[in-house]
Design an enzyme around this catalytic site. Structure first.
Site, short mmCIF file in Angstrom:
data_model
loop_
_atom_site.label_atom_id
_atom_site.label_comp_id
_atom_site.label_asym_id
_atom_site.label_seq_id
_atom_site.Cartn_x
_atom_site.Cartn_y
_atom_site.Cartn_z
N GLU A 1 48.86 -19.43 32.18
CA GLU A 1 50.20 -19.90 32.60
C GLU A 1 50.45 -19.74 34.09
O GLU A 1 51.17 -20.53 34.69
CB GLU A 1 51.29 -19.18 31.80
CG GLU A 1 51.39 -19.58 30.33
CD GLU A 1 50.52 -18.73 29.42
OE1 GLU A 1 49.55 -18.09 29.91
OE2 GLU A 1 50.80 -18.71 28.21
N GLY B 1 49.86 -20.25 24.75
CA GLY B 1 50.45 -20.09 23.42
C GLY B 1 49.40 -20.05 22.31
O GLY B 1 49.65 -19.50 21.24
N GLU C 1 48.38 -16.55 22.21
CA GLU C 1 49.54 -15.82 21.68
C GLU C 1 49.64 -15.99 20.16
O GLU C 1 49.99 -15.05 19.44
CB GLU C 1 50.82 -16.30 22.37
CG GLU C 1 50.83 -15.89 23.84
CD GLU C 1 51.96 -16.48 24.66
OE1 GLU C 1 52.51 -15.78 25.51
OE2 GLU C 1 52.27 -17.68 24.46
N ALA D 1 50.92 -24.12 24.52
CA ALA D 1 52.12 -24.93 24.33
C ALA D 1 51.91 -26.28 25.00
O ALA D 1 51.09 -26.42 25.92
CB ALA D 1 53.33 -24.21 24.93
N1 CO8 Z 1 49.48 -29.32 26.57
C1 CO8 Z 1 49.45 -30.66 26.55
N2 CO8 Z 1 48.32 -31.38 26.66
C2 CO8 Z 1 47.17 -30.70 26.82
C3 CO8 Z 1 47.13 -29.30 26.86
C4 CO8 Z 1 48.36 -28.58 26.72
N3 CO8 Z 1 48.44 -27.25 26.71
N4 CO8 Z 1 45.84 -28.90 27.02
C5 CO8 Z 1 45.12 -30.02 27.09
N5 CO8 Z 1 45.91 -31.11 26.96
C6 CO8 Z 1 45.52 -32.52 26.97
C7 CO8 Z 1 45.02 -32.99 28.32
O1 CO8 Z 1 46.08 -33.34 29.15
C8 CO8 Z 1 44.16 -34.17 27.92
O2 CO8 Z 1 45.01 -35.23 27.62
P1 CO8 Z 1 44.58 -36.75 28.01
O3 CO8 Z 1 43.35 -37.00 27.19
O4 CO8 Z 1 45.76 -37.56 27.60
O5 CO8 Z 1 44.31 -36.74 29.49
C9 CO8 Z 1 43.55 -33.70 26.60
O6 CO8 Z 1 44.41 -32.68 26.09
C10 CO8 Z 1 42.17 -33.11 26.75
O7 CO8 Z 1 42.21 -32.16 27.77
P2 CO8 Z 1 41.06 -32.07 28.89
O8 CO8 Z 1 40.65 -33.45 29.30
O9 CO8 Z 1 41.56 -31.17 29.98
O10 CO8 Z 1 39.89 -31.42 28.04
P3 CO8 Z 1 38.84 -30.32 28.47
O11 CO8 Z 1 37.98 -30.13 27.28
O12 CO8 Z 1 38.23 -30.65 29.78
O13 CO8 Z 1 39.72 -28.97 28.70
C11 CO8 Z 1 41.34 -27.30 28.19
C12 CO8 Z 1 40.43 -28.41 27.63
C13 CO8 Z 1 40.51 -26.14 28.73
C14 CO8 Z 1 42.18 -26.83 26.98
C15 CO8 Z 1 42.22 -27.85 29.34
O14 CO8 Z 1 42.83 -29.05 28.92
C16 CO8 Z 1 43.32 -26.89 29.77
O15 CO8 Z 1 43.10 -26.05 30.62
N6 CO8 Z 1 44.51 -27.05 29.17
C17 CO8 Z 1 45.69 -26.29 29.57
C18 CO8 Z 1 45.62 -24.86 29.08
C19 CO8 Z 1 46.89 -24.16 29.46
O16 CO8 Z 1 47.28 -24.07 30.62
N7 CO8 Z 1 47.58 -23.60 28.44
C20 CO8 Z 1 48.83 -22.88 28.63
C21 CO8 Z 1 49.96 -23.81 28.36
S1 CO8 Z 1 51.53 -23.03 28.69
C22 CO8 Z 1 51.81 -22.08 27.33
O17 CO8 Z 1 51.06 -22.06 26.42
C23 CO8 Z 1 53.07 -21.25 27.34
C24 CO8 Z 1 53.37 -20.72 25.93
C25 CO8 Z 1 54.72 -20.03 25.89
C26 CO8 Z 1 55.82 -21.03 25.81
C27 CO8 Z 1 57.16 -20.34 25.79
C28 CO8 Z 1 58.27 -21.33 26.18
C29 CO8 Z 1 59.49 -20.64 26.78
#
Ligand code: CO8
Length: 257
Positions: free
Chosen positions: A131, A108, A111, A63
């Site tokens: 998360e 997500g 999921e 998400a």
């Molecule tokens: N949301 C928003 N932006 C994101 C997300 C995300 N989930 N993941 C990555 N990005 C963005 C980064 O901020 C970055 O943006 P910018 O270039 O502007 O700085 C860009 O994408 C690239 O990311 P990275 O530089 O970190 O790239 P890497 O290749 O080094 O890493 C990863 C990629 C592994 C995907 C890393 O970005 C990461 O760990 N992302 C977060 C993963 C995460 O925590 N996901 C869980 C999110 S919470 C969720 O999904 C809950 C779902 C249920 C919701 C229910 C609501 C009630």
């Protein structure tokens, strides 16, 4: 067709494709577009099987954290309900659905992949429910669909730690069903889906309803569900074609509409 999610149909296989670089983060618009296309894939007779795909680089990083971070309680509750509803709509597509996982399937994103019947992953993928590292828990099925798929203790390890699980371990745990070279992910998913393009659509629908519906019931009621669905297939051309063909031509020769 949406701005970030599209459905392309070819030879009976519909590909629902996420395209929101860089990581296909699931925001409110992606959630709405996915719901719309799940409905279309459900309703269109020319879609016999479905592939969920995020492109060559990554399936989905979860998400949209930037969108969620400053939400109020009622706003996040609404978003959560919408995302959960969208994922239910995908899980309920009454046709075989395969997730083609490249790069990351996190939060997500995993999921979403868990709503599919079958998961193909590249050998370099990482999946997980990170998360906990954001100070929250999975909110769109990660504590439920994952626990039903691989059991509570393995799910607790993944959810409590938030660690990234590599392809080989994901295969061993049963989170994914097939691991292939990164460049072959879509082709492998397509091969799985295409085998159902000319299959007995009504019987496949009944099989999915029996397996998924039965998992939500106690065994006696689940067996009743299976028995009713089995008998109902006597009202279909699939059953008539399948059994007539066996008697006249032997096994595995039937063709279906
Ligand atoms: N949301 C928003 N932006 C994101 C997300 C995300 N989930 N993941 C990555 N990005 C963005 C980064 O901020 C970055 O943006 P910018 O270039 O502007 O700085 C860009 O994408 C690239 O990311 P990275 O530089 O970190 O790239 P890497 O290749 O080094 O890493 C990863 C990629 C592994 C995907 C890393 O970005 C990461 O760990 N992302 C977060 C993963 C995460 O925590 N996901 C869980 C999110 S919470 C969720 O999904 C809950 C779902 C249920 C919701 C229910 C609501 C009630």
């Amino acid at each position: 067709m949406g701005e970030f999610v599209t459905l392309e149909v070819k030879d009976g296989v519909g590909t629902i494709r996420l395209d929101r670089p860089p990581v296909n983060a699931l925001n409110a618009q992606v959630t709405a577009e996915l719901a719309e296309l799940a409905k279309e894939a459900t309703e269109r007779d020319d879609v016999r099987a479905v592939i969920l795909y995020g492109g060559e680089k990554t399936f989905a990083g979860g998400a949209d954290i930037k969108e969620m971070a400053t939400r109020t309680y009622p706003e996040i509750a609404k978003f959560g309900a919408n995302l959960t509803g969208t994922l239910a709509a995908i899980a309920n597509i009454p046709k075989p659905v395969v997730a083609a996982i490249t790069g990351y399937a996190l939060g997500g994103g995993l999921e979403l992949a868990l709503t599919a019947d079958w998961r193909v992953a590249g050998d370099n993928v990482k999946v997980g429910q990170p998360e906990i590292q954001l100070g929250v828990i999975p909110g769109a099925g990660g504590t439920q669909r994952l626990a039903r798929l691989i059991g509570p203790s393995k799910t607790k390890d993944i959810v409590y730690t938030g660690r990234f699980v590599k392809a080989e371990e994901a295969l061993r745990l049963g989170i994914v069903d097939q691991v292939v070279a990164p460049d072959d992910v879509y082709a492998a998913a397509h091969k799985w889906a295409a085998q159902f393009a000319n299959g007995p659509a009504v019987a496949l629908r009944a099989a999915k309803a029996a397996i998924d519906g039965g998992l939500d019931m106690d065994l006696p009621n689940a067996l009743k569900l299976e028995s009713h669905l089995f008998a109902a297939l006597w009202a279909t051309q699939d059953q008539q074609n399948g059994m007539k063909s066996f008697i006249e031509n032997g096994p595995g020769k039937a063709t279906f509409e």
